[in-house]
Design a protein around this motif. Structure first.
Motif, PDB file in Angstrom:
ATOM      1  N   ILE A   7       0.830  -1.200   0.000  1.00 31.31           N
ATOM      2  CA  ILE A   7       0.000   0.000   0.000  1.00 31.31           C
ATOM      3  C   ILE A   7       0.866   1.252   0.000  1.00 31.31           C
ATOM      4  O   ILE A   7       0.636   2.187  -0.772  1.00 31.31           O
ATOM      5  CB  ILE A   7      -0.959  -0.009   1.212  1.00 31.31           C
ATOM      6  CG1 ILE A   7      -2.043  -1.069   1.006  1.00 31.31           C
ATOM      7  CG2 ILE A   7      -1.591   1.362   1.403  1.00 31.31           C
ATOM      8  CD1 ILE A   7      -2.945  -1.253   2.189  1.00 31.31           C
ATOM      9  N   TYR A   8       1.888   1.257   0.853  1.00 38.44           N
ATOM     10  CA  TYR A   8       2.715   2.463   0.935  1.00 38.44           C
ATOM     11  C   TYR A   8       3.584   2.637  -0.310  1.00 38.44           C
ATOM     12  O   TYR A   8       3.920   3.768  -0.675  1.00 38.44           O
ATOM     13  CB  TYR A   8       3.553   2.441   2.214  1.00 38.44           C
ATOM     14  CG  TYR A   8       2.734   2.826   3.415  1.00 38.44           C
ATOM     15  CD1 TYR A   8       2.454   4.163   3.693  1.00 38.44           C
ATOM     16  CD2 TYR A   8       2.186   1.862   4.242  1.00 38.44           C
ATOM     17  CE1 TYR A   8       1.677   4.528   4.770  1.00 38.44           C
ATOM     18  CE2 TYR A   8       1.398   2.209   5.333  1.00 38.44           C
ATOM     19  CZ  TYR A   8       1.148   3.546   5.588  1.00 38.44           C
ATOM     20  OH  TYR A   8       0.351   3.899   6.653  1.00 38.44           O
ATOM     21  N   ALA A   9       3.939   1.555  -0.968  1.00 40.99           N
ATOM     22  CA  ALA A   9       4.646   1.671  -2.240  1.00 40.99           C
ATOM     23  C   ALA A   9       3.747   2.326  -3.280  1.00 40.99           C
ATOM     24  O   ALA A   9       4.184   3.171  -4.073  1.00 40.99           O
ATOM     25  CB  ALA A   9       5.102   0.298  -2.718  1.00 40.99           C
ATOM     26  N   LEU A  10       2.456   1.954  -3.283  1.00 39.51           N
ATOM     27  CA  LEU A  10       1.514   2.566  -4.206  1.00 39.51           C
ATOM     28  C   LEU A  10       1.270   4.026  -3.853  1.00 39.51           C
ATOM     29  O   LEU A  10       1.108   4.872  -4.743  1.00 39.51           O
ATOM     30  CB  LEU A  10       0.194   1.788  -4.197  1.00 39.51           C
ATOM     31  CG  LEU A  10       0.279   0.378  -4.784  1.00 39.51           C
ATOM     32  CD1 LEU A  10      -1.002  -0.398  -4.498  1.00 39.51           C
ATOM     33  CD2 LEU A  10       0.534   0.434  -6.287  1.00 39.51           C
ATOM     34  N   PHE A  11       1.233   4.331  -2.562  1.00 41.52           N
ATOM     35  CA  PHE A  11       1.121   5.732  -2.149  1.00 41.52           C
ATOM     36  C   PHE A  11       2.308   6.539  -2.692  1.00 41.52           C
ATOM     37  O   PHE A  11       2.145   7.673  -3.145  1.00 41.52           O
ATOM     38  CB  PHE A  11       1.087   5.846  -0.624  1.00 41.52           C
ATOM     39  CG  PHE A  11      -0.237   5.472  -0.011  1.00 41.52           C
ATOM     40  CD1 PHE A  11      -1.408   5.519  -0.745  1.00 41.52           C
ATOM     41  CD2 PHE A  11      -0.309   5.078   1.315  1.00 41.52           C
ATOM     42  CE1 PHE A  11      -2.627   5.184  -0.177  1.00 41.52           C
ATOM     43  CE2 PHE A  11      -1.520   4.740   1.896  1.00 41.52           C
ATOM     44  CZ  PHE A  11      -2.685   4.793   1.142  1.00 41.52           C
ATOM     45  N   LEU A  12       3.497   5.939  -2.639  1.00 38.99           N
ATOM     46  CA  LEU A  12       4.683   6.612  -3.156  1.00 38.99           C
ATOM     47  C   LEU A  12       4.565   6.850  -4.650  1.00 38.99           C
ATOM     48  O   LEU A  12       4.879   7.938  -5.154  1.00 38.99           O
ATOM     49  CB  LEU A  12       5.936   5.785  -2.849  1.00 38.99           C
ATOM     50  CG  LEU A  12       7.246   6.309  -3.436  1.00 38.99           C
ATOM     51  CD1 LEU A  12       7.556   7.704  -2.898  1.00 38.99           C
ATOM     52  CD2 LEU A  12       8.398   5.339  -3.124  1.00 38.99           C
ATOM     53  N   GLY A  13       4.105   5.841  -5.385  1.00 35.44           N
ATOM     54  CA  GLY A  13       3.921   6.000  -6.819  1.00 35.44           C
ATOM     55  C   GLY A  13       2.930   7.104  -7.137  1.00 35.44           C
ATOM     56  O   GLY A  13       3.155   7.925  -8.034  1.00 35.44           O
ATOM     57  N   SER A  14       1.834   7.149  -6.392  1.00 27.09           N
ATOM     58  CA  SER A  14       0.844   8.198  -6.609  1.00 27.09           C
ATOM     59  C   SER A  14       1.410   9.570  -6.284  1.00 27.09           C
ATOM     60  O   SER A  14       1.155  10.553  -7.001  1.00 27.09           O
ATOM     61  CB  SER A  14      -0.399   7.923  -5.761  1.00 27.09           C
ATOM     62  OG  SER A  14      -1.381   8.903  -5.960  1.00 27.09           O
ATOM     63  N   ALA A  15       2.182   9.667  -5.198  1.00 28.63           N
ATOM     64  CA  ALA A  15       2.779  10.951  -4.812  1.00 28.63           C
ATOM     65  C   ALA A  15       3.706  11.470  -5.889  1.00 28.63           C
ATOM     66  O   ALA A  15       3.711  12.667  -6.204  1.00 28.63           O
ATOM     67  CB  ALA A  15       3.533  10.797  -3.485  1.00 28.63           C
TER      68      ALA A  15
END
Length: 442
Positions: A7-15
């Motif tokens: 989830i946090y990897a995807l948050f990073l990608g979105s950021a």
């Protein structure tokens, strides 16, 4: 633990996506003004983005069904990076209009794929939390991207390269994931007539927000530039408006849970209209008054769309949230495409401050329409309202954002439970990939 990391990897990608998008959107308006582009051309650059974004939201699901999420995301990120760099190599208005449309298309597709992964790993009990964190990260990253222009400036190649690096780096979290690919992307359910039957106020609000906020987001940087602000001043001006707009969603959203949401819409849109009218009358220079007016505009105008979505959902029947929200996306997109074009012509005919004639007109019209509707239709009881949910930048909401929204849980019976078709054998290149297919990891 692995799901948390995912989830946090995807948050990073979105950021990273939002950082590059925030920087690039502001950069093109200011750099275009410095290059001597006409107001009409600058307006069409904003229109191009909106047209491309809507087209991407509709067609990218078809691409993903054919080649899969990872390949599609990589293509979107690569083409998006190329378009940013071509903006640097081809500095003319026609090229920028076309490239901006292509950039909007790729950005919509990349954002939808990240959101589909989040939607897959989000459980019903955690969906609200994940959606709130995702929205907060997006707004923060986009604002930081705008602030970055105060450091990079707009001259030379540096801001374009930084935007390109940010966009291409967003591919890493999805490219390195070993999780099963999500369900097919959500297709936009564009039932505009259902939306208008359910809530005429929400339909008018979506169009008004598109016209006003789309014009503001594209051409307010040009207005600031023509008032004598440098890149740092323009970046801070927009960061201030965006930050206050994000903060304002919480108190006004909670207030709308307690009283008729149309009263909140009247207050917000009426305030935004007054701010626009004052800007026209005062026409402030590059002083403190401009910052005050922009801050008030962001504070009042940015929460309108989220409150309007909540108002529409109050009257929606079970299973209709996705259709109604999809209809609002289409109407919003039309307004976002038309608004900058109309505002550019008015600015050219009168003066740069003519931009705020457009914002005041559409916000004032929304306030008046909402007031008239209150005399025709009663509001639902507070106990029957769906809780307000903060939303991100209204220029970057996709059908997958709607699917991730916790209010879409009532539509779960409409969401297909089938996984994507197996990866075609001709696309499997190595023995390792064959094992991954058998294990269900790609």
């Amino acid at each position: 633990m692995s799901s948390v990391i995912k989830i946090y990897a995807l948050f990073l990608g979105s950021a990273l996506l939002m950082f590059g998008g925030g920087l690039q959107g502001l950069l093109l308006s200011v750099r275009g003004a410095e290059e001597g582009f006409s107001l009409l051309a600058l307006g069409l650059i904003g229109t191009g983005w909106s047209v491309g974004f809507v087209a991407g939201s509709i067609t990218v699901p078809l691409v993903v069904r054919k080649v899969g999420h990872i390949r599609a995301f990589s293509v979107m990120a690569a083409i998006g990076t190329i378009t940013i760099l071509l903006n640097l190599l081809l500095i003319n208005d026609i090229s920028w209009i076309i490239l901006r449309a292509l950039s909007g298309f790729c950005f919509a597709g990349a954002a939808m794929i990240v959101e589909s992964w989040l939607n897959e790993v989000a459980e019903n009990r955690s969906r609200g939390t994940i959606f709130s964190i995702y929205t907060t990260i997006n707004m923060t990253a986009s604002t930081l991207g705008q602030i970055a222009m105060s450091i990079t400036g707009v001259a030379g190649y540096v801001p374009f390269v930084i935007g390109a690096i940010s966009f291409i780096c967003a591919v890493l979290p999805t490219a390195l994931t070993s999780s099963p690919q999500p369900r097919p992307l959500a297709s936009a359910k564009l039932d505009v007539w259902l939306l208008y039957r359910t809530s005429p106020v929400a339909a008018i609000a979506a169009f008004s927000v598109g016209m006003a906020n789309g014009s503001f987001g594209t051409l307010a940087p040009v207005y600031g530039y023509q008032q004598g602000l440098d890149a740092g001043g323009i970046a801070f001006l927009f960061a201030l408006a965006a930050t206050l707009g994000a903060i304002a969603q919480i108190p006004f959203g909670r207030l709308s849970d307690r009283i008729d949401r149309r009263k909140v819409l009247i207050g917000l849109s009426g305030t935004a209209a007054v701010v626009g009218a004052l800007t026209v009358l005062i026409n402030p220079g590059a002083g403190w008054m401009m910052y005050v007016l922009f801050a008030l505009y962001g504070f009042s105008a940015n929460p309108i769309y989220a409150v309007a979505v909540a108002h529409a959902n109050d009257f929606a029947k079970d299973g209709e949230f996705a259709k109604i929200a999809g209809g609002m996306l289409l109407i919003l997109g039309i307004g976002l495409a038309i608004g900058p074009l109309v505002a550019s012509m008015i600015m050219g005919a009168f003066s740069p401050v003519g931009l705020f004639i457009v914002t005041a007109t559409f916000h004032g019209g929304l306030a008046l329409f909402a007031f008239m509707r209150m005399r025709i239709r009663n509001a639902p009881a507070a106990a029957d309202r769906a809780p307000f949910q903060p939303m991100g930048n209204d220029k970057q909401v996709t059908p997958e954002s709607v699917a991730l929204d916790p209010r879409a849980d009532s539509d779960s019976d409409e969401i297909p439970d089938d996984r994507e078709a197996p990866v075609p054998e001709e696309l499997i290149e190595t023995p390792e990939e064959k094992r991954d297919v058998q294990d269900g990891t790609i």
